[in-house]
Write a protein that holds these residues in place. Sequence first.
Motif, PDB file in Angstrom:
ATOM      1  N   GLY A 281      12.912  -3.091   7.204  1.00 17.86           N
ATOM      2  CA  GLY A 281      13.193  -3.475   8.582  1.00 17.86           C
ATOM      3  C   GLY A 281      12.393  -4.686   9.012  1.00 17.86           C
ATOM      4  N   ASP A 282      11.747  -4.580  10.159  1.00 19.77           N
ATOM      5  CA  ASP A 282      10.976  -5.702  10.704  1.00 19.77           C
ATOM      6  C   ASP A 282       9.510  -5.680  10.282  1.00 19.77           C
ATOM      7  OD1 ASP A 282      13.214  -6.639  12.070  1.00 19.77           O
ATOM      8  OD2 ASP A 282      12.793  -5.368  13.821  1.00 19.77           O
ATOM      9  N   ALA A 283       9.158  -4.779   9.397  1.00 19.36           N
ATOM     10  CA  ALA A 283       7.754  -4.665   8.986  1.00 19.36           C
ATOM     11  C   ALA A 283       7.287  -5.933   8.282  1.00 19.36           C
ATOM     12  CB  ALA A 283       7.572  -3.465   8.067  1.00 19.36           C
ATOM     13  N   VAL A 284       6.024  -6.243   8.454  1.00 23.57           N
ATOM     14  CA  VAL A 284       5.421  -7.415   7.816  1.00 23.57           C
ATOM     15  C   VAL A 284       4.927  -7.025   6.433  1.00 23.57           C
ATOM     16  CG1 VAL A 284       3.581  -9.134   7.950  1.00 23.57           C
ATOM     17  CG2 VAL A 284       4.748  -8.366  10.039  1.00 23.57           C
ATOM     18  N   LEU A 285       5.329  -7.791   5.414  1.00 20.20           N
ATOM     19  CA  LEU A 285       4.896  -7.545   4.038  1.00 20.20           C
ATOM     20  C   LEU A 285       3.562  -8.245   3.794  1.00 20.20           C
ATOM     21  CD1 LEU A 285       8.243  -8.048   2.078  1.00 20.20           C
ATOM     22  CD2 LEU A 285       7.148  -5.885   2.690  1.00 20.20           C
ATOM     23  N   GLN A 286       2.587  -7.480   3.297  1.00 16.80           N
ATOM     24  CA  GLN A 286       1.273  -8.029   2.969  1.00 16.80           C
ATOM     25  C   GLN A 286       1.104  -8.038   1.457  1.00 16.80           C
ATOM     26  OE1 GLN A 286      -0.826  -9.203   5.202  1.00 16.80           O
ATOM     27  NE2 GLN A 286       0.188  -8.487   7.079  1.00 16.80           N
ATOM     28  N   ARG A 287       0.867  -9.206   0.884  1.00 12.35           N
ATOM     29  CA  ARG A 287       0.745  -9.335  -0.569  1.00 12.35           C
ATOM     30  C   ARG A 287      -0.534  -8.667  -1.058  1.00 12.35           C
ATOM     31  NH1 ARG A 287       2.307 -13.142  -4.608  1.00 12.35           N
ATOM     32  NH2 ARG A 287       1.815 -12.128  -6.604  1.00 12.35           N
ATOM     33  N   ASP A 288      -0.393  -7.827  -2.085  1.00 12.38           N
ATOM     34  CA  ASP A 288      -1.527  -7.182  -2.743  1.00 12.38           C
ATOM     35  C   ASP A 288      -1.786  -7.932  -4.039  1.00 12.38           C
ATOM     36  OD1 ASP A 288      -3.323  -5.596  -4.072  1.00 12.38           O
ATOM     37  OD2 ASP A 288      -2.293  -3.708  -3.664  1.00 12.38           O
ATOM     38  N   ARG A 289      -2.925  -8.587  -4.151  1.00 13.87           N
ATOM     39  CA  ARG A 289      -3.211  -9.427  -5.320  1.00 13.87           C
ATOM     40  C   ARG A 289      -4.098  -8.741  -6.352  1.00 13.87           C
ATOM     41  NH1 ARG A 289      -1.155 -14.347  -4.358  1.00 13.87           N
ATOM     42  NH2 ARG A 289      -0.720 -14.899  -2.185  1.00 13.87           N
ATOM     43  N   ILE A 290      -4.361  -7.445  -6.160  1.00 18.65           N
ATOM     44  CA  ILE A 290      -5.147  -6.704  -7.141  1.00 18.65           C
ATOM     45  C   ILE A 290      -4.259  -6.382  -8.333  1.00 18.65           C
ATOM     46  CG2 ILE A 290      -6.409  -4.564  -7.579  1.00 18.65           C
ATOM     47  CD1 ILE A 290      -7.184  -4.546  -4.638  1.00 18.65           C
ATOM     48  N   GLY A 291      -4.807  -6.516  -9.534  1.00 20.38           N
ATOM     49  CA  GLY A 291      -4.036  -6.204 -10.735  1.00 20.38           C
ATOM     50  C   GLY A 291      -3.681  -7.452 -11.511  1.00 20.38           C
ATOM     51  N   GLU A 292      -3.309  -7.254 -12.763  1.00 23.25           N
ATOM     52  CA  GLU A 292      -3.061  -8.380 -13.651  1.00 23.25           C
ATOM     53  C   GLU A 292      -1.648  -8.385 -14.229  1.00 23.25           C
ATOM     54  OE1 GLU A 292      -6.063  -8.165 -16.627  1.00 23.25           O
ATOM     55  OE2 GLU A 292      -7.721  -8.469 -15.240  1.00 23.25           O
ATOM     56  N   SER A 293      -0.775  -7.489 -13.787  1.00 24.30           N
ATOM     57  CA  SER A 293       0.572  -7.430 -14.325  1.00 24.30           C
ATOM     58  C   SER A 293       1.434  -8.517 -13.692  1.00 24.30           C
ATOM     59  CB  SER A 293       1.193  -6.054 -14.067  1.00 24.30           C
ATOM     60  OG  SER A 293       1.813  -6.009 -12.803  1.00 24.30           O
ATOM     61  N   PRO A 294       2.592  -8.827 -14.281  1.00 23.41           N
ATOM     62  CA  PRO A 294       3.494  -9.824 -13.698  1.00 23.41           C
ATOM     63  C   PRO A 294       4.287  -9.294 -12.512  1.00 23.41           C
ATOM     64  CG  PRO A 294       4.455  -8.929 -15.695  1.00 23.41           C
ATOM     65  CD  PRO A 294       3.067  -8.357 -15.602  1.00 23.41           C
ATOM     66  N   CYS A 295       4.088  -8.038 -12.152  1.00 26.60           N
ATOM     67  CA  CYS A 295       4.783  -7.460 -11.002  1.00 26.60           C
ATOM     68  C   CYS A 295       4.152  -7.962  -9.701  1.00 26.60           C
ATOM     69  CB  CYS A 295       4.710  -5.939 -11.037  1.00 26.60           C
ATOM     70  SG  CYS A 295       5.440  -5.197 -12.509  1.00 26.60           S
ATOM     71  N   ARG A 296       4.984  -8.061  -8.672  1.00 31.11           N
ATOM     72  CA  ARG A 296       4.477  -8.397  -7.346  1.00 31.11           C
ATOM     73  C   ARG A 296       4.445  -7.126  -6.501  1.00 31.11           C
ATOM     74  NH1 ARG A 296       6.310 -14.256  -4.976  1.00 31.11           N
ATOM     75  NH2 ARG A 296       5.566 -15.527  -6.722  1.00 31.11           N
ATOM     76  N   VAL A 297       3.356  -6.960  -5.767  1.00 29.70           N
ATOM     77  CA  VAL A 297       3.180  -5.775  -4.944  1.00 29.70           C
ATOM     78  C   VAL A 297       2.892  -6.207  -3.509  1.00 29.70           C
ATOM     79  CG1 VAL A 297       1.836  -3.676  -4.547  1.00 29.70           C
ATOM     80  CG2 VAL A 297       2.307  -4.439  -6.888  1.00 29.70           C
ATOM     81  N   HIS A 298       3.615  -5.606  -2.554  1.00 23.09           N
ATOM     82  CA  HIS A 298       3.387  -5.837  -1.139  1.00 23.09           C
ATOM     83  C   HIS A 298       3.236  -4.491  -0.439  1.00 23.09           C
ATOM     84  CE1 HIS A 298       5.377  -9.608  -2.325  1.00 23.09           C
ATOM     85  NE2 HIS A 298       4.725 -10.173  -1.306  1.00 23.09           N
ATOM     86  N   SER A 299       2.389  -4.429   0.551  1.00 21.60           N
ATOM     87  CA  SER A 299       2.274  -3.239   1.394  1.00 21.60           C
ATOM     88  C   SER A 299       2.928  -3.526   2.737  1.00 21.60           C
ATOM     89  CB  SER A 299       0.815  -2.844   1.583  1.00 21.60           C
ATOM     90  OG  SER A 299       0.109  -3.862   2.272  1.00 21.60           O
ATOM     91  N   PHE A 300       3.377  -2.456   3.381  1.00 17.60           N
ATOM     92  CA  PHE A 300       3.936  -2.597   4.720  1.00 17.60           C
ATOM     93  C   PHE A 300       3.873  -1.252   5.427  1.00 17.60           C
ATOM     94  CE2 PHE A 300       7.468  -1.370   2.030  1.00 17.60           C
ATOM     95  CZ  PHE A 300       8.223  -0.489   2.799  1.00 17.60           C
ATOM     96  N   GLU A 301       3.918  -1.298   6.751  1.00 15.99           N
ATOM     97  CA  GLU A 301       3.873  -0.081   7.552  1.00 15.99           C
ATOM     98  C   GLU A 301       5.241   0.185   8.172  1.00 15.99           C
ATOM     99  OE1 GLU A 301       0.735  -0.182  10.388  1.00 15.99           O
ATOM    100  OE2 GLU A 301      -0.847  -0.330   8.872  1.00 15.99           O
ATOM    101  N   ARG A 302       5.613   1.452   8.154  1.00 20.52           N
ATOM    102  CA  ARG A 302       6.873   1.881   8.770  1.00 20.52           C
ATOM    103  C   ARG A 302       6.541   3.138   9.566  1.00 20.52           C
ATOM    104  NH1 ARG A 302      11.666   5.044   7.300  1.00 20.52           N
ATOM    105  NH2 ARG A 302      13.564   3.914   7.856  1.00 20.52           N
ATOM    106  N   GLY A 303       6.681   3.030  10.885  1.00 23.94           N
ATOM    107  CA  GLY A 303       6.182   4.111  11.707  1.00 23.94           C
ATOM    108  C   GLY A 303       4.671   4.145  11.607  1.00 23.94           C
ATOM    109  N   ASN A 304       4.130   5.294  11.304  1.00 18.85           N
ATOM    110  CA  ASN A 304       2.685   5.425  11.135  1.00 18.85           C
ATOM    111  C   ASN A 304       2.291   5.585   9.672  1.00 18.85           C
ATOM    112  OD1 ASN A 304       2.082   5.315  13.926  1.00 18.85           O
ATOM    113  ND2 ASN A 304       2.716   7.460  14.148  1.00 18.85           N
TER     114      ASN A 304
END
Length: 254
Positions: free
Chosen positions: A10-33
């Motif tokens: 939805g309208d949640a803001v994606l925050q890039r998580d730069r921990i880790g060494e894999s080629p995967c991209r990880v983002h955190s976001f909040e939905r509700g609480n």
Amino acid sequence: MPHTIRRFIGDAVLQRDRIGESPCRVHSFERGNELYFLKTSPSVYANTTYSVQREASVMQWLSGKLNVPEVVLTAQEDGHEHMITRAIPGVPLSSLIEAGRPVTTLFHEALRQLQSISIASCPFDASAAIRLRELAYLVGNELIDEDYDFCAWPGLATPQDLLARLKATMPDEDLVFSHGDLGDSNIFVTNNDELYFIDLGRGGKADRWLDIAFVHRNLREDVSDNAAAQFLAALGVQDATTKRLFFEQLDELF
């Protein structure tokens, strides 16, 4: 991004998580609480343990057997695999190490939980032969971690040298369920010492010394040689130094 993924975020803001060494991209976001994570891998890794679709399948199989993140959604589109998981409680063991707190007992409990899972019906093969086939693919397609260091292992100069040595020294395996990347950033602990596990893309049937080797290296590098030695001694079995070396070398290019 697939419609189902966009709709959930939805309208949640994606925050890039730069921990880790894999080629995967990880983002955190909040939905509700609640806190969630979006993990994405390029399809060039679809047949490797970097695949988030594989990781999602491993976690779904482990549900009820081990404390792992809940898989909320998976999707594939435009050359990428996507997965949304619900955040787990607790803090990583790395934060305990940074605070000078003992973690050896927690590492032993993590091993106990993982290795007590029956592999009779486990569909995920992470054995040495499979991992070497994966490594050959990564080397052949120039997808390896370029920040490798062979200084500790005389006679190795190139990734091809390492691959050849691994093929020549592949051990007989005592298969158990293995996390595959067991370390202080992938084990979380709650206030009442309940353990949770993340980053399970390499999970599956593998030799019991794979996870032991990673924990030993983690303690040796981030705590002390003495802590690593105490960890091995508390296992109550003879140290398999050759296997530990094999699995440390196997991990160098990932």
